[in-house]
Design an enzyme around this catalytic site. Structure first.
Site, short mmCIF file in Angstrom:
data_model
loop_
_atom_site.label_atom_id
_atom_site.label_comp_id
_atom_site.label_asym_id
_atom_site.label_seq_id
_atom_site.Cartn_x
_atom_site.Cartn_y
_atom_site.Cartn_z
N ARG A 79 0.00 36.30 84.30
CA ARG A 79 1.02 36.19 83.27
C ARG A 79 1.04 37.45 82.41
O ARG A 79 0.19 38.32 82.55
CB ARG A 79 0.79 34.93 82.41
N GLY A 80 2.01 37.48 81.47
CA GLY A 80 2.18 38.68 80.64
C GLY A 80 3.20 39.57 81.34
O GLY A 80 3.07 39.84 82.53
N ARG B 239 9.99 33.68 87.37
CA ARG B 239 10.13 33.56 85.92
C ARG B 239 11.31 34.42 85.48
O ARG B 239 11.39 35.59 85.85
CB ARG B 239 8.83 33.99 85.20
N ASP C 164 8.90 40.47 75.95
CA ASP C 164 9.21 40.24 77.37
C ASP C 164 10.52 40.88 77.80
O ASP C 164 10.75 41.12 78.99
CB ASP C 164 9.25 38.74 77.67
N ASN D 286 10.22 37.23 73.05
CA ASN D 286 8.76 37.14 73.22
C ASN D 286 8.35 35.67 73.13
O ASN D 286 9.19 34.79 72.92
CB ASN D 286 8.04 38.00 72.17
O1 MRU Z 1 4.30 33.08 79.14
P1 MRU Z 1 3.44 34.33 79.09
O2 MRU Z 1 2.02 34.04 78.77
O3 MRU Z 1 3.63 35.19 80.30
O4 MRU Z 1 4.06 35.12 77.84
C1 MRU Z 1 3.52 36.36 77.51
C2 MRU Z 1 4.10 36.94 76.27
O5 MRU Z 1 4.98 36.39 75.66
C3 MRU Z 1 3.60 38.30 75.88
O6 MRU Z 1 3.66 38.46 74.49
C4 MRU Z 1 4.50 39.35 76.54
O7 MRU Z 1 4.64 39.10 77.89
C5 MRU Z 1 3.97 40.73 76.35
S1 MRU Z 1 2.53 41.01 77.34
C6 MRU Z 1 2.06 42.61 77.09
#
Ligand code: MRU
Length: 344
Positions: free
Chosen positions: A56-57, A95, A241, A251
């Protein structure tokens, strides 16, 4: 078993033979209780890992998808285009919100379409995926350095979700701003929002802050206003994101709340993200697709039911912070202050 060091994802070739090529990734759903690494050469398994948030991220999703596309054609010398297209479609449906995924998929697709011999695509696609990975590492390190400009004094910082090594190909975005500032004696304490419902702050940011030796406290997301009211927070930094041309930023759900609270309490609110998080095709955040996730994430906690399955839930994974609430956006190119007018 806890390992002293950790990585989010690594491409491993053993004995200089491509036959055993595998992507190794840390299953983030099990952290911090278990540091469990999974090895796979299957693009389908990587797609599932992205859907389940084992990987994730925003930047890391893109990097994993790039490796997945290379692996999708590894064992094929015929109809390679069909195999590639199938994997591309599957990965693009994992996603919807983080644009880094589509940046990586499009980069890989352009590369594939320009190959002289698509039936011999594997090594070339793999090199391209490694390049995307390497560049993200470099962006993280520049973001960390560029972020130093937001610290006017030794500060207490509030952050949301997880934006560190676990979310990127390097040392992180917002997390690396905090880490680099800490190493430069500009951060004394971090408050990490738990980040309901999947607890990326409580589980993952705490894991990374501890590994880096940065003093911190965890708090429920709903504690932020009370904390700010007591003048305990000097600035807020989060990741993103997807960022539109006017600076509106998607985000993790709850980021918009933090930006509103920061505005009310006159606290600077910053976003840190690489250029691969910018969507140069959209003028504003109104055009960002927000992912809605499964009911089970709310009505049960670690597979234990806590509310009836019969209830309706509202479970957006992200929200959009309007650009006027964002004091500045830190990228690998520098610090940009509101008002934003990013070039197409
Ligand atoms: O649902 P996730 O855990 O993938 O969401 C991640 C976030 O919202 C982070 O803040 C974003 O991806 C930035 S990661 C450098």
């Amino acid at each position: 078993m806890t390992q002293s060091n950790y990585f989010s994802l690594k491409f491993i070739r053993k004995d200089s033979s491509k036959e055993n090529d595998k992507l190794t990734f840390l299953d983030q759903t099990k952290l911090p209780i278990e540091e469990n690494y999974i090895q796979t050469n299957s693009y389908e398994r990587i797609a599932q890992a992205i859907e389940k948030l084992e990987i994730r991220g925003a930047p890391l999703i893109g990097i994993a998808a790039a490796y997945a596309l290379a692996l999708a054609v590894k064992s094929h010398t015929n109809n390679v285009q069909d195999k590639f297209d199938l994997a591309l479609k599957r990965l693009s449906e994992t996603r919807p919100t983080a644009v880094n995924l589509f940046f990586a998929l499009n980069t890989m697709k352009d590369h594939f379409l320009n190959l002289d011999n698509p039936n011999n695509a594997y090594e070339s696609l793999l090199n391209k995926a490694k390049e995307i990975h390497r560049k993200d590492e470099e962006y993280c390190s520049k973001i960390g350095k560029n972020g130093l400009a937001i610290f006017k004094k030794k500060s207490t910082v509030l952050t949301h979700c997880n934006t560190g090594k676990l979310a990127t190909g390097g040392d992180g975005t917002a997390f690396n701003v905090i880490k680099t500032a800490f190493e430069n004696d500009l951060v004394n304490f971090v408050y990490a929002n738990e980040t309901r419902p999947l607890l990326q702050g409580l589980r993952l940011t705490a894991f990374e802050l501890e590994k880096c030796g940065i003093p911190f406290a965890l708090q429920t997301d709903s504690s932020a206003a009370f904390l700010m009211k007591q003048n305990k927070i000097d600035l807020v930094v989060t990741g993103a994101d997807r960022i539109a041309l006017n600076g509106d930023s998607a985000n993790k759900i709850g980021t918009y709340n933090l930006a509103l609270l920061s505005y009310h309490h006159n606290i600077p609110f910053y976003i840190a993200a690489p250029s691969t998080t910018f969507d140069r095709t959209i003028a504003s955040g109104n055009e960002i697709e927000i992912e809605f996730r499964n009911k089970s994430e709310l009505v049960s906690v670690y597979n234990t039911p806590v509310a009836s399955e019969n209830y309706d839930v509202f479970n957006p994974a992200f929200d959009i912070t309007p650009s006027h609430l964002i004091t500045g956006i830190i990228t690998e190119e520098g610090l940009f202050n509101f008002p934003y007018n990013f070039p197409k």
